[in-house]
Design a protein around this motif. Structure first.
Motif, PDB file in Angstrom:
ATOM      1  N   THR A   1      -5.306  27.597  12.127  1.00  0.00           N
ATOM      2  CA  THR A   1      -6.306  28.374  11.385  1.00  0.00           C
ATOM      3  C   THR A   1      -6.981  29.385  12.301  1.00  0.00           C
ATOM      4  OG1 THR A   1      -6.736  26.558   9.849  1.00  0.00           O
ATOM      5  CG2 THR A   1      -8.443  28.244  10.028  1.00  0.00           C
ATOM      6  N   LEU A   2      -7.319  28.949  13.521  1.00  0.00           N
ATOM      7  CA  LEU A   2      -7.934  29.864  14.480  1.00  0.00           C
ATOM      8  C   LEU A   2      -6.999  31.030  14.786  1.00  0.00           C
ATOM      9  CD1 LEU A   2      -9.988  28.935  17.617  1.00  0.00           C
ATOM     10  CD2 LEU A   2      -8.188  30.639  17.772  1.00  0.00           C
ATOM     11  N   TYR A   3      -5.726  30.704  15.019  1.00  0.00           N
ATOM     12  CA  TYR A   3      -4.767  31.750  15.372  1.00  0.00           C
ATOM     13  C   TYR A   3      -4.461  32.690  14.196  1.00  0.00           C
ATOM     14  CZ  TYR A   3      -3.750  29.737  19.957  1.00  0.00           C
ATOM     15  OH  TYR A   3      -3.835  29.292  21.264  1.00  0.00           O
ATOM     16  N   ASN A   4      -4.740  32.237  12.978  1.00  0.00           N
ATOM     17  CA  ASN A   4      -4.593  33.131  11.828  1.00  0.00           C
ATOM     18  C   ASN A   4      -5.586  34.285  11.894  1.00  0.00           C
ATOM     19  OD1 ASN A   4      -2.500  31.730  10.636  1.00  0.00           O
ATOM     20  ND2 ASN A   4      -3.838  30.503   9.310  1.00  0.00           N
ATOM     21  N   HIS A   5      -6.723  34.040  12.559  1.00  0.00           N
ATOM     22  CA  HIS A   5      -7.772  35.065  12.668  1.00  0.00           C
ATOM     23  C   HIS A   5      -7.742  35.779  14.014  1.00  0.00           C
ATOM     24  CE1 HIS A   5      -9.699  33.868   8.897  1.00  0.00           C
ATOM     25  NE2 HIS A   5      -9.472  32.613   9.257  1.00  0.00           N
ATOM     26  N   PHE A   6      -7.364  35.054  15.059  1.00  0.00           N
ATOM     27  CA  PHE A   6      -7.259  35.635  16.398  1.00  0.00           C
ATOM     28  C   PHE A   6      -5.920  35.179  16.974  1.00  0.00           C
ATOM     29  CE2 PHE A   6     -11.786  35.181  15.531  1.00  0.00           C
ATOM     30  CZ  PHE A   6     -12.266  36.450  15.846  1.00  0.00           C
ATOM     31  N   PRO A   7      -4.966  36.090  17.112  1.00  0.00           N
ATOM     32  CA  PRO A   7      -3.599  35.698  17.472  1.00  0.00           C
ATOM     33  C   PRO A   7      -3.444  35.089  18.856  1.00  0.00           C
ATOM     34  CG  PRO A   7      -3.835  38.092  17.477  1.00  0.00           C
ATOM     35  CD  PRO A   7      -5.080  37.534  16.860  1.00  0.00           C
ATOM     36  N   SER A   8      -4.446  35.236  19.720  1.00  0.00           N
ATOM     37  CA  SER A   8      -4.362  34.682  21.069  1.00  0.00           C
ATOM     38  C   SER A   8      -5.761  34.482  21.621  1.00  0.00           C
ATOM     39  CB  SER A   8      -3.586  35.629  21.989  1.00  0.00           C
ATOM     40  OG  SER A   8      -4.308  36.846  22.152  1.00  0.00           O
ATOM     41  N   LYS A   9      -5.855  33.723  22.702  1.00  0.00           N
ATOM     42  CA  LYS A   9      -7.152  33.551  23.360  1.00  0.00           C
ATOM     43  C   LYS A   9      -7.636  34.885  23.915  1.00  0.00           C
ATOM     44  CE  LYS A   9      -9.763  30.954  26.825  1.00  0.00           C
ATOM     45  NZ  LYS A   9      -9.755  29.943  27.907  1.00  0.00           N
ATOM     46  N   ASP A  10      -6.705  35.703  24.417  1.00  0.00           N
ATOM     47  CA  ASP A  10      -7.080  37.017  24.937  1.00  0.00           C
ATOM     48  C   ASP A  10      -7.750  37.864  23.857  1.00  0.00           C
ATOM     49  OD1 ASP A  10      -6.153  36.439  27.440  1.00  0.00           O
ATOM     50  OD2 ASP A  10      -4.251  37.497  27.214  1.00  0.00           O
ATOM     51  N   ALA A  11      -7.222  37.791  22.633  1.00  0.00           N
ATOM     52  CA  ALA A  11      -7.811  38.549  21.521  1.00  0.00           C
ATOM     53  C   ALA A  11      -9.207  38.034  21.198  1.00  0.00           C
ATOM     54  CB  ALA A  11      -6.916  38.455  20.281  1.00  0.00           C
ATOM     55  N   LEU A  12      -9.389  36.729  21.310  1.00  0.00           N
ATOM     56  CA  LEU A  12     -10.702  36.132  21.046  1.00  0.00           C
ATOM     57  C   LEU A  12     -11.696  36.508  22.140  1.00  0.00           C
ATOM     58  CD1 LEU A  12     -12.392  34.324  19.242  1.00  0.00           C
ATOM     59  CD2 LEU A  12     -11.458  32.330  20.437  1.00  0.00           C
ATOM     60  N   ILE A  13     -11.238  36.546  23.389  1.00  0.00           N
ATOM     61  CA  ILE A  13     -12.104  36.958  24.507  1.00  0.00           C
ATOM     62  C   ILE A  13     -12.554  38.402  24.310  1.00  0.00           C
ATOM     63  CG2 ILE A  13     -12.163  37.467  26.983  1.00  0.00           C
ATOM     64  CD1 ILE A  13     -10.142  35.107  27.304  1.00  0.00           C
ATOM     65  N   ALA A  14     -11.613  39.278  23.938  1.00  0.00           N
ATOM     66  CA  ALA A  14     -11.955  40.686  23.712  1.00  0.00           C
ATOM     67  C   ALA A  14     -12.975  40.818  22.581  1.00  0.00           C
ATOM     68  CB  ALA A  14     -10.698  41.491  23.396  1.00  0.00           C
ATOM     69  N   ALA A  15     -12.794  40.055  21.510  1.00  0.00           N
ATOM     70  CA  ALA A  15     -13.726  40.105  20.380  1.00  0.00           C
ATOM     71  C   ALA A  15     -15.104  39.592  20.784  1.00  0.00           C
ATOM     72  CB  ALA A  15     -13.179  39.288  19.215  1.00  0.00           C
ATOM     73  N   TYR A  16     -15.130  38.562  21.611  1.00  0.00           N
ATOM     74  CA  TYR A  16     -16.398  38.011  22.131  1.00  0.00           C
ATOM     75  C   TYR A  16     -17.163  39.068  22.919  1.00  0.00           C
ATOM     76  CZ  TYR A  16     -18.836  35.900  26.184  1.00  0.00           C
ATOM     77  OH  TYR A  16     -19.709  35.617  27.200  1.00  0.00           O
ATOM     78  N   LEU A  17     -16.468  39.770  23.805  1.00  0.00           N
ATOM     79  CA  LEU A  17     -17.134  40.786  24.614  1.00  0.00           C
ATOM     80  C   LEU A  17     -17.575  41.976  23.764  1.00  0.00           C
ATOM     81  CD1 LEU A  17     -14.931  40.697  27.824  1.00  0.00           C
ATOM     82  CD2 LEU A  17     -17.239  39.783  27.543  1.00  0.00           C
ATOM     83  N   GLU A  18     -16.753  42.354  22.806  1.00  0.00           N
ATOM     84  CA  GLU A  18     -17.138  43.457  21.916  1.00  0.00           C
ATOM     85  C   GLU A  18     -18.366  43.079  21.089  1.00  0.00           C
ATOM     86  OE1 GLU A  18     -13.483  44.103  19.884  1.00  0.00           O
ATOM     87  OE2 GLU A  18     -12.582  45.193  21.571  1.00  0.00           O
ATOM     88  N   ARG A  19     -18.469  41.813  20.731  1.00  0.00           N
ATOM     89  CA  ARG A  19     -19.640  41.328  19.988  1.00  0.00           C
ATOM     90  C   ARG A  19     -20.906  41.444  20.839  1.00  0.00           C
ATOM     91  NH1 ARG A  19     -22.180  36.093  18.690  1.00  0.00           N
ATOM     92  NH2 ARG A  19     -22.598  35.982  16.451  1.00  0.00           N
ATOM     93  N   ARG A  20     -20.744  41.257  22.150  1.00  0.00           N
ATOM     94  CA  ARG A  20     -21.882  41.340  23.074  1.00  0.00           C
ATOM     95  C   ARG A  20     -22.249  42.778  23.428  1.00  0.00           C
ATOM     96  NH1 ARG A  20     -24.860  36.720  25.182  1.00  0.00           N
ATOM     97  NH2 ARG A  20     -23.864  34.962  24.147  1.00  0.00           N
TER      98      ARG A  20
END
Length: 201
Positions: free
Chosen positions: A45-64
């Motif tokens: 389910t997580l990977y359905n929204h963020f295809p990789s941990k790298d993508a999630l890290i980038a989204a986290y930083l963009e959120r900040r």
């Protein structure tokens, strides 16, 4: 009455959880398994929204990546107010430093995506200082803006080592010295443009 807030989407829940865990515990220390378990979802389910941990890290930083709010206060008051905001942030129990510096330190300078976001954030802060200094008619606003961001980052590092919010106050006093040396009358809090100069358009 205002309508109730819309429920969070699953993507927002994932990102909010990743943000909290990455910032408080570290990016390397937290895997996608931990994030999924915290929310109560599967990794799929997580990977359905963020295809990789790298993508999630980038989204986290963009959120900040949040810019300064518009203000009608005098430019130098806005500049010095930055350090007041830092002091309040330093006093918070959940303060763990600059998320962008932390990310580069953890993942290394070779992670180009992370470094690109971190550089963009730091430059946006420097440009914000430069714009306020241009409004004050400071001659070499670009160089002084760089010095001010060094005070910001230095105070963050000192607070992390010393756990002392007063480091922001010390940085503010240093910022006042820099502004005075540039010809700005800082007074107590208010500041006036350099005599004989007009703010740049």
């Amino acid at each position: 009455m205002a309508p109730p807030p819309a429920p969070q989407t699953m993507k927002e829940r994932i990102l909010q959880t990743a943000d909290r865990l990455f910032y408080l515990q570290g990016i390397r220390a937290i895997g996608v398994d931990t994030i999924a378990a915290e929310i109560g979802i599967s990794k799929r389910t997580l990977y359905n929204h963020f295809p990789s941990k790298d993508a999630l890290i980038a989204a986290y930083l963009e959120r900040r990546f949040v810019g300064a709010r518009p203000s009608d206060k005098p430019p130098a008051e806005q500049i010095l107010g930055t350090f007041d905001s830092l002091e309040r942030r330093f006093a918070a129990k959940d303060f763990r430093g600059c998320p962008f510096v932390n990310a580069v330190a953890e993942l290394g300078p070779t992670d180009r995506a992370v470094k690109k976001i971190a550089i963009a954030f730091k430059e946006s802060r420097r440009v914000w200082f430069r714009e306020r200094l241009n409004e004050l008619g400071v001659a070499d606003a670009d160089a002084l803006a760089t010095q001010l961001v060094l005070l910001v980052d230095g105070s963050i590092a000192q607070d992390l080592v010393r756990d002392d919010p007063a480091m922001a106050r010390a940085a503010k006093e240093a910022a006042k010295v820099l502004l005075r040396n540039a010809g700005v009358d800082v007074g107590d809090e208010a500041a006036k443009p350099v005599k004989g100069k007009r703010p740049r358009q």
